[in-house]
Design a protein around this motif. Structure first.
Motif, PDB file in Angstrom:
ATOM      1  N   HIS A 111      -1.053  16.259  10.736  1.00  9.38           N
ATOM      2  CA  HIS A 111      -2.181  17.181  10.588  1.00  9.38           C
ATOM      3  C   HIS A 111      -1.774  18.607  10.935  1.00  9.38           C
ATOM      4  O   HIS A 111      -2.293  19.549  10.379  1.00  9.38           O
ATOM      5  CB  HIS A 111      -3.350  16.715  11.455  1.00  9.38           C
TER       6      HIS A 111
ATOM      7  N   ALA B 285      -1.926   6.744   0.760  1.00  9.87           N
ATOM      8  CA  ALA B 285      -3.293   6.255   0.934  1.00  9.87           C
ATOM      9  C   ALA B 285      -3.834   6.624   2.315  1.00  9.87           C
ATOM     10  O   ALA B 285      -4.980   7.022   2.447  1.00  9.87           O
ATOM     11  CB  ALA B 285      -3.356   4.753   0.724  1.00  9.87           C
ATOM     12  N   GLU B 286      -3.040   6.486   3.350  1.00  9.10           N
ATOM     13  CA  GLU B 286      -3.461   6.808   4.713  1.00  9.10           C
ATOM     14  C   GLU B 286      -2.444   7.779   5.320  1.00  9.10           C
ATOM     15  O   GLU B 286      -1.362   7.377   5.681  1.00  9.10           O
ATOM     16  CB  GLU B 286      -3.537   5.542   5.564  1.00  9.10           C
ATOM     17  N   PRO B 287      -2.807   9.036   5.435  1.00  9.68           N
ATOM     18  CA  PRO B 287      -1.851  10.009   5.996  1.00  9.68           C
ATOM     19  C   PRO B 287      -1.624   9.776   7.482  1.00  9.68           C
ATOM     20  O   PRO B 287      -2.495   9.291   8.190  1.00  9.68           O
ATOM     21  CB  PRO B 287      -2.525  11.357   5.749  1.00  9.68           C
ATOM     22  N   ASP B 288      -0.453  10.123   7.913  1.00 10.48           N
ATOM     23  CA  ASP B 288      -0.087  10.003   9.319  1.00 10.48           C
ATOM     24  C   ASP B 288      -0.859  11.049  10.118  1.00 10.48           C
ATOM     25  O   ASP B 288      -0.840  12.229   9.771  1.00 10.48           O
ATOM     26  CB  ASP B 288       1.415  10.222   9.465  1.00 10.48           C
ATOM     27  N   PRO B 289      -1.565  10.654  11.195  1.00  4.66           N
ATOM     28  CA  PRO B 289      -2.339  11.626  11.972  1.00  4.66           C
ATOM     29  C   PRO B 289      -1.471  12.723  12.583  1.00  4.66           C
ATOM     30  O   PRO B 289      -1.938  13.819  12.850  1.00  4.66           O
ATOM     31  CB  PRO B 289      -3.012  10.807  13.062  1.00  4.66           C
TER      32      PRO B 289
ATOM     33  N   PRO C  71       0.842  -1.199   0.000  1.00  3.78           N
ATOM     34  CA  PRO C  71       0.000   0.000   0.000  1.00  3.78           C
ATOM     35  C   PRO C  71       0.878   1.250   0.000  1.00  3.78           C
ATOM     36  O   PRO C  71       1.915   1.296   0.643  1.00  3.78           O
ATOM     37  CB  PRO C  71      -0.815  -0.112   1.281  1.00  3.78           C
TER      38      PRO C  71
END
Length: 51
Positions: free
Chosen positions: A18, A11-15, A7
């Motif tokens: 932010h 696809a999934e950003p690191d929180p 993956p």
């Protein structure tokens, strides 16, 4: 040769990326509780308010 594609990181950003500070409601309750305790112990809250 692997048949499983990895993956992508996009696809999934690191929180943590932010950029805003956040606090959980548990820690918020601890901070508010300690502030109320300190106010009661120092006399900022009058005796009639506390049951």
């Amino acid at each position: 040769m692997s048949s499983n594609p990895q993956p992508s990181a996009a696809a999934e950003p690191d929180p943590r990326e932010h950029g805003k500070f956040s606090i959980s409601e548990d820690w918020a309750a601890v901070v508010v509780g300690l502030a109320l305790l300190a106010a009661a112990l120092t006399g900022l809250i009058p005796d009639g308010v506390i049951p």
